[in-house]
Design a protein around this motif. Structure first.
Motif, short mmCIF file in Angstrom:
data_model
loop_
_atom_site.label_atom_id
_atom_site.label_comp_id
_atom_site.label_asym_id
_atom_site.label_seq_id
_atom_site.Cartn_x
_atom_site.Cartn_y
_atom_site.Cartn_z
N VAL A 3 -7.99 45.02 -8.35
CA VAL A 3 -9.23 45.43 -8.16
C VAL A 3 -9.79 46.91 -8.93
O VAL A 3 -10.58 47.06 -9.54
CB VAL A 3 -10.02 45.60 -6.73
N GLN A 4 -8.74 47.80 -8.52
CA GLN A 4 -9.07 49.14 -9.11
C GLN A 4 -9.10 48.89 -10.52
O GLN A 4 -9.79 49.88 -11.19
CB GLN A 4 -8.22 50.23 -8.56
N LEU A 5 -8.21 48.38 -11.09
CA LEU A 5 -7.82 48.04 -12.73
C LEU A 5 -9.10 47.43 -13.32
O LEU A 5 -9.67 48.05 -14.31
CB LEU A 5 -6.78 47.50 -13.06
N ALA A 6 -9.63 46.69 -12.70
CA ALA A 6 -11.12 45.93 -13.05
C ALA A 6 -12.08 46.93 -13.25
O ALA A 6 -12.73 46.88 -14.13
CB ALA A 6 -11.27 44.71 -12.36
N THR A 40 -15.50 51.06 -16.25
CA THR A 40 -16.06 52.32 -16.47
C THR A 40 -15.28 52.70 -17.62
O THR A 40 -15.99 53.55 -18.35
CB THR A 40 -15.26 53.01 -15.06
N LEU A 41 -14.07 52.41 -18.17
CA LEU A 41 -13.45 52.92 -19.37
C LEU A 41 -14.35 52.58 -20.54
O LEU A 41 -14.63 53.64 -21.09
CB LEU A 41 -12.17 52.60 -19.43
N ASP A 52 -3.21 50.51 -22.92
CA ASP A 52 -2.53 49.32 -22.64
C ASP A 52 -3.51 48.70 -21.30
O ASP A 52 -3.55 49.50 -20.05
CB ASP A 52 -1.26 49.33 -22.09
N ARG A 53 -4.47 47.86 -21.68
CA ARG A 53 -5.44 47.46 -20.57
C ARG A 53 -5.00 46.85 -19.39
O ARG A 53 -5.70 46.75 -18.39
CB ARG A 53 -6.62 46.79 -21.25
N ALA A 76 -6.13 57.49 -18.63
CA ALA A 76 -7.25 57.61 -19.67
C ALA A 76 -8.57 58.02 -19.29
O ALA A 76 -9.26 58.85 -19.94
CB ALA A 76 -7.11 56.42 -20.51
N LEU A 77 -9.09 57.49 -18.11
CA LEU A 77 -10.35 57.94 -17.52
C LEU A 77 -10.30 59.20 -16.93
O LEU A 77 -11.30 59.87 -17.36
CB LEU A 77 -10.52 56.77 -16.40
N ALA A 78 -9.25 59.69 -16.58
CA ALA A 78 -9.13 60.94 -15.89
C ALA A 78 -9.36 61.85 -17.19
O ALA A 78 -10.15 63.03 -17.02
CB ALA A 78 -7.88 61.29 -15.19
#
Ligand SMILES: [Zn+2]
Length: 499
Positions: A203-206, A211-212, A264-265, A274-276
């Motif tokens: 869920v967090q990845l989705a 957001t990414l 790598d998604r 990457a987000l941070a």
């Protein structure tokens, strides 16, 4: 029952190894050795149970962390279900651990004995319970005797008088069964925790991926506008390092955006990193752009203070030139008036048309009274006179008559045969004369010379045809006032951030 010689009995109950050495000298050695092994097994089982409980504690603690991290994402129903399952497993585990604890405690009593104080307390409590049973249930004497016997047996156990290997074996079985129960709930907790962790990560990845994508778009848009701003600022700053810092932070955000696009998604950790990075680079750029703005605007302020001072100097010099030119113009007007006290004669130079039929292009409407027109140089000079009159009195010159066409001169002559000029001969027909109210006429007769206007001698008191209201413009050779050209002023700088 007393197989162990009395002096050693207490020691045997508390130190297991001792019973082995005593067994070597005992007539009932094999029985004692058997009992010793049984007690040793019970102790090992107790130690194993303790390890198992420690492992359960660690598993529960980890599981609770998983539940906590899942809590923030609980709006996802799958996740909520997994979290509920794990919570249930933790509750089961806690209950099993409590039961195992009870088992371990009772086994401890069997294998280790207890202190005199706790044993006495236990016996007292049990005896008191037996008495309460007697009072409340009205039980028989035999029942009471049985209860008392049970208390005595318990007291014997509490005294460490265990000499039956079967009792120790039973204790071992109890411990091993407790260990199995703990192992089972630990495995359940770990399985559920893994499942919840996996679900949480998914869920967090989705969420992170969504957001990414917006973060990358926003970061790219930010760098475009930042690059433009930095370029617009150029070197126009008071602290040059602010430009370098902004350029660096701009490149860093662009690099972070590029990396984020190549991430790598399927890798939750990479996406999260990457987000941070994007967030940190965005914050960094915002901070350096703010410093750049401060430095640039300080530069603008400094430069504008210089330019404004230079412009003020130019304008002061210009005003002096204007005043000098105006004084010269007034002197020229006065000279023309001095030479033409009798008023205007003839056709003004450059005027198209004839008396009473002056071309529209040679007539100008007065700015302070648009119902009147005069020959353009006369109009301009009267406007200058009106400005002076207005600043002296707060009122405009009040005109009753100005340019008069041939037809209206005919009508005027018909109405005022004694005072009106013969049509085609009046200076009103050339747009070179005005008739004013008394106050304006008196003022202009006294002050008009500076503007080229004269009260002709023939119209003065004692003249050939006294008209206090009639004044004429005679300074066509001087013309309207022409101010010197304005100086070129320096343009003020505007902040690149203001656009
Ligand atoms: Zn007149």
């Amino acid at each position: 029952m007393d197989f162990i010689p009395r002096p050693y009995r207490h020691v045997a109950a508390t130190v297991a190894l001792t019973c082995f050495s005593i067994g070597l000298f005992s007539a009932h050695g094999s029985h004692l050795i058997d009992r010793h092994h049984a007690v040793e097994d019970a102790r090992e089982a107790a130690a194993a149970l303790e390890d198992t409980q420690t492992r359960l504690d660690v598993s529960i603690s980890k599981a609770e962390q998983v539940v906590n991290s899942a809590k923030g994402l609980e709006d996802e129903s799958d996740l909520a279900a997994a979290a509920d399952a794990l919570k249930a497993s933790i509750v089961d585990a806690a209950a099993a651990a409590e039961e195992a604890n009870d088992a371990a405690t009772s086994v401890e009593i069997v294998t280790e004995g207890v202190t005199a104080t706790s044993a006495d307390q236990y016996v007292d409590e049990t005896a008191q319970a037996a008495q309460e049973i007697e009072i409340e249930a009205d039980i028989t004497t035999d029942d009471l005797a049985d209860a008392q016997a049970a208390v005595t047996d318990l007291a014997a156990v509490l005294d460490g008088e265990v000499d039956d290997p079967d009792v120790a074996r039973a204790a071992t079985e109890q411990l091993e069964s407790a260990k199995q129960a703990i192992d089972q709930v630990t495995a359940d907790v770990e399985t559920e925790a893994q499942s919840l962790h996996a679900a949480t990560q998914e869920v967090q990845l989705a969420k992170d991926l969504a957001t990414l994508d917006t973060s990358v778009q926003s970061a790219l848009a930010t760098t475009v506008s930042s690059t433009e701003l930095i370029s617009a600022v150029g070197r126009r700053v008071v602290t040059s390092s602010t430009v370098t810092a902004a350029l660096g932070a701009d490149s860093a955000l662009r690099a972070a955006a590029t990396r984020a696009q190549e991430v790598d998604r399927s890798n939750a950790d990479e996406v999260s990193t990457a987000l941070a990075d994007l967030e940190s680079a965005t914050t960094g750029l915002a901070a350096t752009m703010e410093q750049l703005q401060v430095s640039h605007e300080a530069w603008v302020e400094d430069v504008n203070a210089e330019r404004q001072a230079a412009n003020d100097t130019l304008m002061a010099a210009y005003q002096e030139k204007v005043e000098a030119a105006r004084a010269e113009w007034k002197a020229a007007n006065k000279k023309a008036v001095g030479n033409n006290q009798g008023g205007w004669t003839g056709k003004p130079t450059g005027v198209a048309g004839s008396n009473g039929r002056v071309a529209a292009s040679s007539l100008c409407t007065l700015d302070f009274d648009t119902s009147h027109q005069l020959q353009c140089a006369a109009a301009e000079a009267l406007e200058a006179a009106d400005a002076a009159y207005y600043s002296a009195t707060g009122r405009h010159i009040s005109i009753t008559d100005s340019y008069r066409s041939y037809a209206s001169q005919v009508a005027t002559k018909a109405n005022k045969p004694s005072t009106a000029a013969v049509p085609g001969t009046s200076n009103h027909g050339w747009g070179m004369a005005v008739d004013l109210d008394y106050a304006s006429a008196t003022w202009l007769a006294k002050n008009g010379a500076a503007y080229g206007w004269v009260h002709p001698t023939w119209a003065r008191a004692g003249g050939s045809r006294p008209e206090w209201w009639h004044l004429e413009y005679v300074a066509t050779s001087v013309g309207g006032f022409e101010a010197p050209a304005k100086p070129d002023l320096e343009e003020l700088a505007v902040s690149a951030f203001a656009r």
